[in-house]
Motif scaffolding. Structure first.
Motif, short mmCIF file in Angstrom:
data_model
loop_
_atom_site.label_atom_id
_atom_site.label_comp_id
_atom_site.label_asym_id
_atom_site.label_seq_id
_atom_site.Cartn_x
_atom_site.Cartn_y
_atom_site.Cartn_z
N ALA A 91 32.51 23.71 62.95
CA ALA A 91 33.88 23.95 63.41
C ALA A 91 34.72 24.73 62.40
N VAL A 92 34.31 24.78 61.14
CA VAL A 92 35.15 25.37 60.11
C VAL A 92 35.47 26.84 60.36
N LEU A 97 24.36 29.94 54.60
CA LEU A 97 25.40 29.62 55.57
C LEU A 97 26.61 28.99 54.89
N ALA A 98 26.36 28.16 53.87
CA ALA A 98 27.47 27.53 53.15
C ALA A 98 28.31 28.58 52.43
N ALA A 99 27.65 29.56 51.84
CA ALA A 99 28.40 30.62 51.15
C ALA A 99 29.24 31.43 52.14
N ARG A 100 28.70 31.67 53.33
CA ARG A 100 29.46 32.40 54.35
C ARG A 100 30.69 31.61 54.79
N VAL A 101 30.49 30.31 54.98
CA VAL A 101 31.62 29.47 55.38
C VAL A 101 32.68 29.47 54.28
N MET A 102 32.26 29.38 53.04
CA MET A 102 33.22 29.37 51.95
C MET A 102 33.94 30.71 51.82
N TYR A 103 33.26 31.80 52.13
CA TYR A 103 33.96 33.08 52.08
C TYR A 103 34.99 33.17 53.20
N ALA A 104 34.67 32.61 54.36
CA ALA A 104 35.67 32.55 55.44
C ALA A 104 36.88 31.73 54.99
N ARG A 105 36.62 30.62 54.31
CA ARG A 105 37.70 29.79 53.78
C ARG A 105 38.57 30.58 52.80
N VAL A 106 37.94 31.23 51.86
CA VAL A 106 38.65 31.96 50.82
C VAL A 106 39.45 33.12 51.43
N GLY A 127 27.56 15.07 54.08
CA GLY A 127 26.79 14.57 55.22
C GLY A 127 27.51 14.45 56.54
N THR A 128 28.84 14.59 56.57
CA THR A 128 29.56 14.43 57.83
C THR A 128 30.47 15.63 58.05
N TRP A 129 30.79 15.89 59.33
CA TRP A 129 31.68 17.01 59.64
C TRP A 129 33.07 16.82 59.06
N PRO A 130 33.68 15.63 59.14
CA PRO A 130 35.01 15.47 58.54
C PRO A 130 35.01 15.76 57.04
N GLN A 131 33.98 15.28 56.34
CA GLN A 131 33.90 15.53 54.91
C GLN A 131 33.62 17.01 54.63
N TRP A 132 32.79 17.64 55.46
CA TRP A 132 32.52 19.08 55.32
C TRP A 132 33.82 19.88 55.47
N THR A 133 34.61 19.51 56.46
CA THR A 133 35.86 20.21 56.69
C THR A 133 36.81 20.05 55.50
N SER A 134 36.99 18.82 55.04
CA SER A 134 37.96 18.58 53.97
C SER A 134 37.50 19.18 52.65
N ARG A 135 36.21 19.09 52.36
CA ARG A 135 35.72 19.65 51.10
C ARG A 135 35.80 21.17 51.09
N THR A 136 35.41 21.81 52.16
CA THR A 136 35.49 23.28 52.19
C THR A 136 36.94 23.73 52.13
N GLN A 137 37.86 22.95 52.70
CA GLN A 137 39.27 23.33 52.63
C GLN A 137 39.77 23.31 51.19
N VAL A 138 39.50 22.21 50.48
CA VAL A 138 39.96 22.10 49.09
C VAL A 138 39.31 23.19 48.23
N LEU A 139 38.01 23.38 48.38
CA LEU A 139 37.31 24.39 47.59
C LEU A 139 37.83 25.79 47.90
N GLY A 140 38.17 26.03 49.16
CA GLY A 140 38.69 27.34 49.54
C GLY A 140 40.03 27.64 48.88
N VAL A 141 40.89 26.63 48.79
CA VAL A 141 42.20 26.83 48.15
C VAL A 141 42.00 27.20 46.68
N VAL A 142 41.12 26.48 46.01
CA VAL A 142 40.89 26.72 44.58
C VAL A 142 40.18 28.06 44.36
N ALA A 143 39.15 28.32 45.15
CA ALA A 143 38.34 29.53 44.95
C ALA A 143 39.06 30.80 45.36
N ALA A 144 40.13 30.70 46.14
CA ALA A 144 40.87 31.89 46.56
C ALA A 144 41.52 32.60 45.38
#
Length: 345
Positions: free
Chosen positions: A129-130, A75-84, A42-59
């Motif tokens: 921002a991610v 859109l979430a899948a696209r952001v996660m692919y950018a993270r990965v 629900g918040t941008w800080p949590q969105w940033t931190s969660r996508t970061q952790v998930l990106g490290v693992v999913a890479a």
């Protein structure tokens, strides 16, 4: 930073139980829990931190690619692919692929793929921002300075700061002011090409500049502690272990420690607190002689110790970092007065 792969036995999700479930799902080869936890964020800080952790693992797998194939408009899948894609570039860069001709070509391909993924993640999602944080993170791996946006001049009158991806930091700041990850990424990018000043001076100057105008309760108040731990590590590696204690009792260091504890720790949001920040603060407090405050931070850490900064300690080999953590935790707890029971007249 928290972008490197977590060490064995360390829970990258910290106290976030929903995130932990998603991490376990990814490691089993599934993406539905990731999709669900991001939908409930629900918040941008949590969105940033969660996508970061998930990106490290999913890479380490193709889970996000499978999700994107199933839901190409997500859109979430696209952001996660950018993270990965970004995480894969950073991991290749930190393994020095650029020094091997054949691997350097692979690194170039990974960089191009990540930059395209960031563009795709931004499309239709201009407030997030991610994707811009990912672009900023990629600057660290641009060792040759091939991309113009990675070496812009610093803000006016900031003569001690080198050229770097200042425009990308500005884009993040416009969407999510004082985003924790973005400012850490900026520090790493500047240190990757520090110029004649050197890495340590750049890290210290950038941290000092940031703290001068960061909000009084911001996690960015810990940036000087990250710089100090880096200096501690470099001195240890260069044979200066005898002088390490003096590093933590300097006036500028104790002032930064106090500001981080009273300004950030006392007012932090437990739901979005970085476990890495807590560990860095505990380490600094223990080194600086603030045993009572350190005991409070160790209590907040609980079972969620992180390898850094304890693995940089001179007392034990890096693979025995938990010994340094436990030694400091026990010592700080013992310094506290015992609470006695019973009735008092």
């Amino acid at each position: 930073m928290e972008s490197s792969s977590p060490a064995g036995g360390v829970n990258p999700a910290g106290r976030d139980k929903d995130l932990y479930a998603a991490v376990q799902d990814i490691r089993a080869g599934y993406w539905m829990q990731m999709r669900q936890v991001l939908a409930r964020t629900g918040t941008w800080p949590q969105w940033t931190s969660r996508t970061q952790v998930l990106g490290v693992v999913a890479a380490q797998a193709n889970v996000v690619e499978l999700w994107l194939k199933e839901e190409p408009e997500s859109l979430a899948a696209r952001v996660m692919y950018a993270r990965v894609a970004t995480e894969r570039v950073l991991q290749a860069h930190r393994r020095d692929w650029a020094r091997d001709y054949r691997k350097a070509q692979d690194l170039d391909k990974l960089m191009a793929r990540a930059r395209d993924a960031c563009d795709q993640a931004s499309d239709g999602n201009p407030d997030d921002a991610v994707p811009w944080i990912c672009r900023l993170a990629l600057a660290e791996a641009d060792s040759a300075g091939r991309y113009p946006e990675h070496h812009l001049t610093p803000p006016p009158h900031e003569y001690l700061l080198p050229a770097g991806p200042w425009g990308l930091l500005s884009e993040v700041h416009r969407r999510d002011p004082f985003n924790r990850e973005a400012w850490h990424r900026m520090s790493q990018a500047l240190q990757a090409r520090p110029g004649p000043a050197g890495r340590q001076a750049v890290a210290t100057d950038f941290a000092r500049w940031t703290v001068s105008f960061a909000p009084p309760d911001s996690p960015l108040l810990l940036l000087p502690l990250y710089a100090r731990v880096q200096e501690h590590r470099e001195r240890r590696d260069n044979g200066g272990a005898v002088m390490l204690n003096l590093l933590w009792t300097r006036e500028d260091t104790t002032r930064a420690i106090t500001q981080a504890f009273e300004g950030w720790f006392r007012k932090r949001d437990p739901d979005t607190t970085s476990q890495l920040d807590l560990n860095y603060l505990a380490y600094a407090l223990a080194r600086g002689g603030f045993a009572a405050w350190a005991a409070e931070v160790f209590a907040a850490i609980g079972d969620f110790a992180t390898p850094a900064p304890w693995l940089y300690d001179a007392r034990y080999p890096e693979d025995q970092w938990r010994k340094a953590f436990e030694e400091d935790r026990v010592a700080c707890r013992r310094s506290q007065p015992r609470q006695t029971g019973g009735h008092h007249p």
